[in-house]
Design a protein around this motif. Sequence first.
Motif, PDB file in Angstrom:
ATOM      1  N   UNK A   2     -13.497  21.352  18.869  1.00  0.00           N
ATOM      2  CA  UNK A   2     -14.405  22.494  18.823  1.00  0.00           C
ATOM      3  C   UNK A   2     -14.439  23.125  20.213  1.00  0.00           C
ATOM      4  N   UNK A   3     -14.790  24.413  20.282  1.00  0.00           N
ATOM      5  CA  UNK A   3     -14.950  25.044  21.584  1.00  0.00           C
ATOM      6  C   UNK A   3     -16.164  24.434  22.277  1.00  0.00           C
ATOM      7  N   UNK A   4     -16.133  24.435  23.604  1.00  0.00           N
ATOM      8  CA  UNK A   4     -17.215  23.808  24.363  1.00  0.00           C
ATOM      9  C   UNK A   4     -18.557  24.493  24.107  1.00  0.00           C
ATOM     10  N   UNK A   5     -18.579  25.832  24.024  1.00  0.00           N
ATOM     11  CA  UNK A   5     -19.840  26.546  23.827  1.00  0.00           C
ATOM     12  C   UNK A   5     -20.445  26.251  22.457  1.00  0.00           C
ATOM     13  N   UNK A   6     -19.600  26.212  21.435  1.00  0.00           N
ATOM     14  CA  UNK A   6     -20.082  25.885  20.095  1.00  0.00           C
ATOM     15  C   UNK A   6     -20.621  24.470  20.039  1.00  0.00           C
ATOM     16  N   UNK A  42     -14.500   1.455  27.708  1.00  0.00           N
ATOM     17  CA  UNK A  42     -13.188   2.110  27.706  1.00  0.00           C
ATOM     18  C   UNK A  42     -13.380   3.587  27.398  1.00  0.00           C
ATOM     19  N   UNK A  43     -12.726   4.447  28.174  1.00  0.00           N
ATOM     20  CA  UNK A  43     -12.734   5.886  27.913  1.00  0.00           C
ATOM     21  C   UNK A  43     -11.296   6.381  27.900  1.00  0.00           C
ATOM     22  N   UNK A  44     -10.954   7.166  26.880  1.00  0.00           N
ATOM     23  CA  UNK A  44      -9.630   7.770  26.759  1.00  0.00           C
ATOM     24  C   UNK A  44      -9.812   9.281  26.651  1.00  0.00           C
ATOM     25  N   UNK A  45      -9.095  10.049  27.488  1.00  0.00           N
ATOM     26  CA  UNK A  45      -9.222  11.505  27.503  1.00  0.00           C
ATOM     27  C   UNK A  45      -7.948  12.155  26.973  1.00  0.00           C
ATOM     28  N   UNK A  46      -8.130  13.319  26.339  1.00  0.00           N
ATOM     29  CA  UNK A  46      -7.026  14.003  25.676  1.00  0.00           C
ATOM     30  C   UNK A  46      -6.372  15.030  26.598  1.00  0.00           C
ATOM     31  N   UNK A  47      -5.152  15.438  26.237  1.00  0.00           N
ATOM     32  CA  UNK A  47      -4.334  16.272  27.128  1.00  0.00           C
ATOM     33  C   UNK A  47      -4.725  17.739  27.096  1.00  0.00           C
ATOM     34  N   UNK A  48      -5.330  18.226  25.993  1.00  0.00           N
ATOM     35  CA  UNK A  48      -5.656  19.652  25.924  1.00  0.00           C
ATOM     36  C   UNK A  48      -7.050  19.919  26.482  1.00  0.00           C
ATOM     37  N   UNK A  49      -7.500  21.196  26.368  1.00  0.00           N
ATOM     38  CA  UNK A  49      -8.794  21.595  26.925  1.00  0.00           C
ATOM     39  C   UNK A  49      -9.893  21.693  25.872  1.00  0.00           C
ATOM     40  N   UNK A  50      -9.623  21.263  24.660  1.00  0.00           N
ATOM     41  CA  UNK A  50     -10.625  21.358  23.595  1.00  0.00           C
ATOM     42  C   UNK A  50     -11.679  20.271  23.751  1.00  0.00           C
ATOM     43  N   UNK A  51     -12.783  20.458  23.040  1.00  0.00           N
ATOM     44  CA  UNK A  51     -13.845  19.452  23.018  1.00  0.00           C
ATOM     45  C   UNK A  51     -13.882  18.791  21.637  1.00  0.00           C
ATOM     46  N   UNK A  52     -14.195  17.514  21.584  1.00  0.00           N
ATOM     47  CA  UNK A  52     -14.510  16.608  22.696  1.00  0.00           C
ATOM     48  C   UNK A  52     -13.287  16.270  23.537  1.00  0.00           C
ATOM     49  N   UNK A  53     -13.493  16.253  24.849  1.00  0.00           N
ATOM     50  CA  UNK A  53     -12.376  16.029  25.770  1.00  0.00           C
ATOM     51  C   UNK A  53     -11.969  14.567  25.835  1.00  0.00           C
ATOM     52  N   UNK A  54     -12.916  13.667  25.571  1.00  0.00           N
ATOM     53  CA  UNK A  54     -12.656  12.237  25.697  1.00  0.00           C
ATOM     54  C   UNK A  54     -13.357  11.489  24.571  1.00  0.00           C
ATOM     55  N   UNK A  55     -12.998  10.234  24.402  1.00  0.00           N
ATOM     56  CA  UNK A  55     -13.676   9.341  23.473  1.00  0.00           C
ATOM     57  C   UNK A  55     -13.955   8.037  24.213  1.00  0.00           C
ATOM     58  N   UNK A  56     -15.155   7.506  23.995  1.00  0.00           N
ATOM     59  CA  UNK A  56     -15.565   6.291  24.701  1.00  0.00           C
ATOM     60  C   UNK A  56     -15.793   5.153  23.719  1.00  0.00           C
ATOM     61  N   UNK A  57     -15.471   3.955  24.164  1.00  0.00           N
ATOM     62  CA  UNK A  57     -15.624   2.759  23.344  1.00  0.00           C
ATOM     63  C   UNK A  57     -16.397   1.699  24.126  1.00  0.00           C
ATOM     64  N   UNK A  58     -17.220   0.955  23.410  1.00  0.00           N
ATOM     65  CA  UNK A  58     -17.870  -0.234  23.967  1.00  0.00           C
ATOM     66  C   UNK A  58     -17.125  -1.432  23.408  1.00  0.00           C
ATOM     67  N   UNK A  59     -16.517  -2.223  24.268  1.00  0.00           N
ATOM     68  CA  UNK A  59     -15.647  -3.314  23.854  1.00  0.00           C
ATOM     69  C   UNK A  59     -16.445  -4.611  23.783  1.00  0.00           C
ATOM     70  N   UNK A  60     -16.576  -5.137  22.570  1.00  0.00           N
ATOM     71  CA  UNK A  60     -17.342  -6.353  22.326  1.00  0.00           C
ATOM     72  C   UNK A  60     -16.383  -7.523  22.134  1.00  0.00           C
ATOM     73  N   UNK A  61     -16.652  -8.630  22.779  1.00  0.00           N
ATOM     74  CA  UNK A  61     -15.779  -9.797  22.714  1.00  0.00           C
ATOM     75  C   UNK A  61     -16.289 -10.791  21.675  1.00  0.00           C
TER      76      UNK A  61
END
Length: 305
Positions: free
Chosen positions: A135-139, A100-119
């Motif tokens: 954080x800024x992307x360059x930093x 599962x990946x969820x991405x945020x509405x703004x342009x900041x980093x981290x842009x998305x968060x990922x999950x591994x779904x265990x059953x």
Amino acid sequence: MFTSPLMLSLFMGVSAPSQMCPPPEDVEGRCIELTVGALAEMHEVQLSPGLVTTFVFDSDVRPDGMTLEDSGRFEVAELGKHTLALMPVENPRSEKPGALTVCFADDAAPACVSFRLLMHPVMAERQVRVLRHPRSASSLEAELRRTHEENDRLHAELARLNAGRDAPLGLAGMLVSGVADERGMSCVPGDTVQPLGSVLITAEFSTCRTSKRAIVRVRVRNNSETPWTAHGAKLVGPKGEAWRGSVWPEEPIPPSTLVDLFIEARVEDVRTEGPFVLKLWEANGSRTVRLGRVAFPVLGTGTAF
């Protein structure tokens, strides 16, 4: 619907980037701090058929920002501005982990968060709160580059020190060589319950602590059809804090073979008992192994080593 109005109202009011996860006893469910070090990390979350797991985000989520692998396995997959509700179907076609990946509405980093779904057949994490530290992307890129370079240097140095040895260094080496055993230090047995579909099957494990070191001895069987080689390890605490550890032996584990792995990490807080998640990964990172509910013995203030 799935979370009390009071808890949702409290969570929705959290918008400051510097917000930190409260102590585990003060918050319902689990809390993840999404920081610079978590950009490429997949956060493992346990789900169960027929039970709803609710994700709560402190940053706005893009309306089209969800990517759910094999979405047909989920009876409920409702994405809101700050929340996501997931419920696997009662009789899933597959019990293998999903992504599962969820991405945020703004342009900041981290842009998305990922999950591994265990059953899991009966147990699920009912609520997962995600606090984001933009954080800024360059930093972000500069810090990640420095971290990877330092990790590579330390790993190469450890491999050089261990070359030609029959046992690892440190306290793990004392256990392997028989100079010390678990009766001579503060150790406790562990619970071997684990998610389905794991590459390594845990037969048994135990944990040991000193004031500066944490050791996990885990007996595993390679449940895959190809050899599996441990390349690195990390202990992740309930607030998202992490300690990298060394693994021995760093040799391929053939299929269906039982092996004792020793993981040793340097920790500073004598009061840190967990529970932790132990993550082991291969050199190419394609097959990660997760062992949850890892707890360490409670140490007294007089522990000296």
